[in-house]
Design a protein around this motif. Structure first.
Motif, PDB file in Angstrom:
ATOM      1  N   GLY A 249       0.805  -1.204   0.000  1.00 22.46           N
ATOM      2  CA  GLY A 249       0.000   0.000   0.000  1.00 22.46           C
ATOM      3  C   GLY A 249       0.841   1.257   0.000  1.00 22.46           C
ATOM      4  N   ASP A 250       0.335   2.266   0.701  1.00 24.15           N
ATOM      5  CA  ASP A 250       0.997   3.562   0.734  1.00 24.15           C
ATOM      6  C   ASP A 250       2.320   3.495   1.491  1.00 24.15           C
ATOM      7  N   ARG A 251       3.213   4.399   1.126  1.00 24.14           N
ATOM      8  CA  ARG A 251       4.458   4.592   1.862  1.00 24.14           C
ATOM      9  C   ARG A 251       4.528   6.061   2.252  1.00 24.14           C
ATOM     10  N   ILE A 252       4.932   6.315   3.490  1.00 32.31           N
ATOM     11  CA  ILE A 252       5.162   7.681   3.909  1.00 32.31           C
ATOM     12  C   ILE A 252       6.619   8.012   3.652  1.00 32.31           C
ATOM     13  N   GLU A 253       6.870   9.212   3.167  1.00 36.72           N
ATOM     14  CA  GLU A 253       8.230   9.610   2.813  1.00 36.72           C
ATOM     15  C   GLU A 253       8.496  11.005   3.367  1.00 36.72           C
ATOM     16  N   VAL A 254       9.598  11.152   4.077  1.00 39.46           N
ATOM     17  CA  VAL A 254       9.971  12.428   4.682  1.00 39.46           C
ATOM     18  C   VAL A 254      11.410  12.739   4.300  1.00 39.46           C
ATOM     19  N   VAL A 255      11.647  13.976   3.893  1.00 39.50           N
ATOM     20  CA  VAL A 255      13.005  14.441   3.602  1.00 39.50           C
ATOM     21  C   VAL A 255      13.362  15.505   4.637  1.00 39.50           C
ATOM     22  N   ALA A 256      14.376  15.240   5.430  1.00 38.65           N
ATOM     23  CA  ALA A 256      14.795  16.180   6.474  1.00 38.65           C
ATOM     24  C   ALA A 256      15.509  17.375   5.856  1.00 38.65           C
ATOM     25  N   GLU A 258      17.796  19.146   7.621  1.00 35.51           N
ATOM     26  CA  GLU A 258      19.154  19.126   8.153  1.00 35.51           C
ATOM     27  C   GLU A 258      19.539  17.705   8.554  1.00 35.51           C
ATOM     28  N   ALA A 259      20.792  17.350   8.350  1.00 37.36           N
ATOM     29  CA  ALA A 259      21.268  16.004   8.673  1.00 37.36           C
ATOM     30  C   ALA A 259      21.092  15.691  10.154  1.00 37.36           C
ATOM     31  N   ARG A 260      21.236  16.703  11.008  1.00 38.96           N
ATOM     32  CA  ARG A 260      21.137  16.443  12.450  1.00 38.96           C
ATOM     33  C   ARG A 260      19.735  16.014  12.869  1.00 38.96           C
ATOM     34  N   ASP A 261      18.720  16.292  12.028  1.00 36.52           N
ATOM     35  CA  ASP A 261      17.339  15.939  12.354  1.00 36.52           C
ATOM     36  C   ASP A 261      16.949  14.544  11.857  1.00 36.52           C
ATOM     37  N   LEU A 262      17.868  13.875  11.176  1.00 40.40           N
ATOM     38  CA  LEU A 262      17.526  12.578  10.586  1.00 40.40           C
ATOM     39  C   LEU A 262      17.090  11.560  11.634  1.00 40.40           C
ATOM     40  N   PRO A 263      17.756  11.429  12.790  1.00 38.85           N
ATOM     41  CA  PRO A 263      17.286  10.453  13.794  1.00 38.85           C
ATOM     42  C   PRO A 263      15.863  10.731  14.264  1.00 38.85           C
ATOM     43  N   ALA A 264      15.496  11.994  14.443  1.00 42.51           N
ATOM     44  CA  ALA A 264      14.141  12.331  14.875  1.00 42.51           C
ATOM     45  C   ALA A 264      13.124  11.958  13.808  1.00 42.51           C
ATOM     46  N   VAL A 265      13.481  12.145  12.544  1.00 42.85           N
ATOM     47  CA  VAL A 265      12.579  11.772  11.450  1.00 42.85           C
ATOM     48  C   VAL A 265      12.399  10.264  11.416  1.00 42.85           C
ATOM     49  N   VAL A 266      13.494   9.528  11.576  1.00 44.79           N
ATOM     50  CA  VAL A 266      13.413   8.066  11.579  1.00 44.79           C
ATOM     51  C   VAL A 266      12.500   7.594  12.705  1.00 44.79           C
ATOM     52  N   ALA A 268      10.049   9.214  14.206  1.00 44.51           N
ATOM     53  CA  ALA A 268       8.654   9.577  13.945  1.00 44.51           C
ATOM     54  C   ALA A 268       8.026   8.652  12.915  1.00 44.51           C
ATOM     55  N   VAL A 269       8.767   8.344  11.867  1.00 44.20           N
ATOM     56  CA  VAL A 269       8.242   7.456  10.818  1.00 44.20           C
ATOM     57  C   VAL A 269       8.075   6.043  11.358  1.00 44.20           C
ATOM     58  N   GLU A 280      13.323   2.866   5.947  1.00 48.56           N
ATOM     59  CA  GLU A 280      14.517   2.857   5.109  1.00 48.56           C
ATOM     60  C   GLU A 280      15.048   4.282   5.031  1.00 48.56           C
ATOM     61  N   THR A 281      16.360   4.411   5.140  1.00 46.75           N
ATOM     62  CA  THR A 281      16.974   5.732   5.205  1.00 46.75           C
ATOM     63  C   THR A 281      18.007   5.901   4.097  1.00 46.75           C
ATOM     64  N   ASP A 282      17.924   7.023   3.402  1.00 44.52           N
ATOM     65  CA  ASP A 282      18.936   7.424   2.430  1.00 44.52           C
ATOM     66  C   ASP A 282      19.657   8.626   3.038  1.00 44.52           C
ATOM     67  N   ALA A 283      20.806   8.352   3.675  1.00 40.38           N
ATOM     68  CA  ALA A 283      21.506   9.414   4.400  1.00 40.38           C
ATOM     69  C   ALA A 283      21.988  10.513   3.470  1.00 40.38           C
ATOM     70  N   ALA A 284      22.335  10.172   2.234  1.00 34.84           N
ATOM     71  CA  ALA A 284      22.841  11.184   1.305  1.00 34.84           C
ATOM     72  C   ALA A 284      21.754  12.198   0.951  1.00 34.84           C
ATOM     73  N   GLU A 285      20.522  11.704   0.799  1.00 36.51           N
ATOM     74  CA  GLU A 285      19.423  12.593   0.437  1.00 36.51           C
ATOM     75  C   GLU A 285      18.577  12.998   1.635  1.00 36.51           C
ATOM     76  N   LEU A 286      18.952  12.527   2.818  1.00 31.43           N
ATOM     77  CA  LEU A 286      18.207  12.817   4.053  1.00 31.43           C
ATOM     78  C   LEU A 286      16.760  12.359   3.940  1.00 31.43           C
ATOM     79  N   ARG A 287      16.548  11.250   3.266  1.00 32.88           N
ATOM     80  CA  ARG A 287      15.204  10.750   2.966  1.00 32.88           C
ATOM     81  C   ARG A 287      14.901   9.515   3.805  1.00 32.88           C
ATOM     82  N   VAL A 288      13.707   9.477   4.406  1.00 34.65           N
ATOM     83  CA  VAL A 288      13.261   8.336   5.203  1.00 34.65           C
ATOM     84  C   VAL A 288      11.889   7.913   4.698  1.00 34.65           C
TER      85      VAL A 288
END
Length: 352
Positions: A249-256, A258-266, A268-269, A280-288
């Motif tokens: 089904g649906d996937r939620i996608e969030v792009v942070a 700032e890099a420092r906010d990536l753990p908080a985004v992970v 929350a998701v 799933e995390t793409d650290a280069a694009e800050l995408r979760v």
């Protein structure tokens, strides 16, 4: 991922009366075609409802073009049975040809004579007679939006206009079934849109369209049902929406932001992801991103939580599976692009 099994094939009509009562314009059961040691078709089943666009998808060499050539009586089958318009393609190919149109990957119109003359010529080739051919040409020019260009040469047309003229020529006898093999290959977006409009117009008038295409967005927009085939066999069949649901089904996608906010985004998701699904995390694009069962509520919760924590995001949204993802999930990277091309170029066998 386990593929959704294709539905049981519809029985091939055995009498003209049964064919007339059948809800299907095309029925194929166990189609087989072999070139040397290559199985172009290996037990293919199809049931195409009347008045619909039916898409055939698969990697190069999957058997799409071979299936169209067999159903349009251009090659003899080695096994299986098929009817088109109620007539058996092997026993009564001439009757089948009187009920079909076929448009290949390249426009077959004459570039020197005018669009009107092209259609009148095709009409005469179909034994319509001069007056009737002229009337039919005028009807088709109007139907395909070519009236203003009727007395111009196709060599001066855009790609989309030439393709529409090619479609019009295949409709001279108003066929019950129209086979389109890669109809928009090489066209720009405007040309493709023009052809799509023409195809939709045909089905609105009751024509059944069997479409092969490499453009998955084309199959998605045009097809009422899609059969995914690979190595000459059915993989699955469903509506475009049903195929997308089959891989999740649906996937939620969030792009942070700032890099420092990536753990908080992970974090929350992760709270809204379906059980046992790690984000799933793409650290280069800050995408979760992660799959969710409740799309909009999950999106709302993640947005609220990140806002409460003062986390700024560059982008956030729900993403639904595309037909491209369905195609790759079902067929992987299999398929030798040379197999089917070689079958078509080296075995120009024509059934008569």
């Amino acid at each position: 991922m386990s593929a959704t099994p294709a539905p049981e094939p519809a029985p091939v009509p055995t009498t003209k009366a049964a064919a007339a009562d059948s809800p299907y314009s095309v029925v194929a059961e166990g189609l087989r075609k072999t070139y040397g040691d290559k199985h172009a078709l290996d037990g293919l089943d199809l049931a195409v409802p009347r008045g619909t666009v039916f898409g055939l998808l698969g990697p190069n060499g999957a058997g799409k073009t071979t299936a169209v050539r067999a159903l349009s009586t251009l090659v003899r089958l080695d096994g299986g049975r098929a009817t088109v318009g109620g007539y058996d393609v092997s026993r009564d190919p001439r009757a089948v040809r009187r009920r079909i149109g076929l448009t290949g990957q390249h426009a077959a119109v004459d570039q020197i004579i005018t669009a009107r003359q092209n259609l009148e010529m095709f009409g005469r080739l179909f034994h319509l007679g001069a007056a009737r051919a002229r009337r039919r040409a005028a009807e088709l020019l109007d139907q395909f939006g070519l009236t203003e260009a009727a007395d111009k040469q196709p060599q001066h047309f855009s790609g989309g206009m030439r393709r529409r003229l090619d479609l019009a020529s295949s409709m001279i006898l108003a066929p019950e079934v129209l086979f389109l093999d890669e109809p928009t290959t090489g066209l720009d977006p405007r040309g493709r849109s023009e052809v799509w409009d023409a195809v939709r117009g045909l089905t609105e008038q009751g024509t059944t369209v069997v479409l092969t295409t490499h453009y998955l967005d084309e199959a998605d927009k045009l097809s009422d049902r899609i059969a995914v085939i690979d190595q000459g066999r059915n993989v699955t069949e469903d509506t475009p929406a049903g195929l997308k649901r089959a891989i999740g089904g649906d996937r939620i996608e969030v792009v942070a932001a700032e890099a420092r906010d990536l753990p908080a985004v992970v974090a929350a998701v992760a709270r809204v992801a379906i059980p046992d699904a790690e984000p799933e995390t793409d650290a280069a694009e800050l995408r979760v991103h992660a799959p969710v069962s409740a799309g909009v509520p999950a999106l709302t919760e993640v947005a609220r939580r990140l806002q409460d924590e003062g986390v700024v995001v560059a982008d956030i949204g729900l993403r639904r599976p595309t037909l491209d993802e369905v195609f790759l999930a079902l067929t992987g990277s299999r398929g030798d692009s040379r197999t089917e091309q070689r079958a078509d170029s080296e075995h120009e066998e024509v059934a008569v």
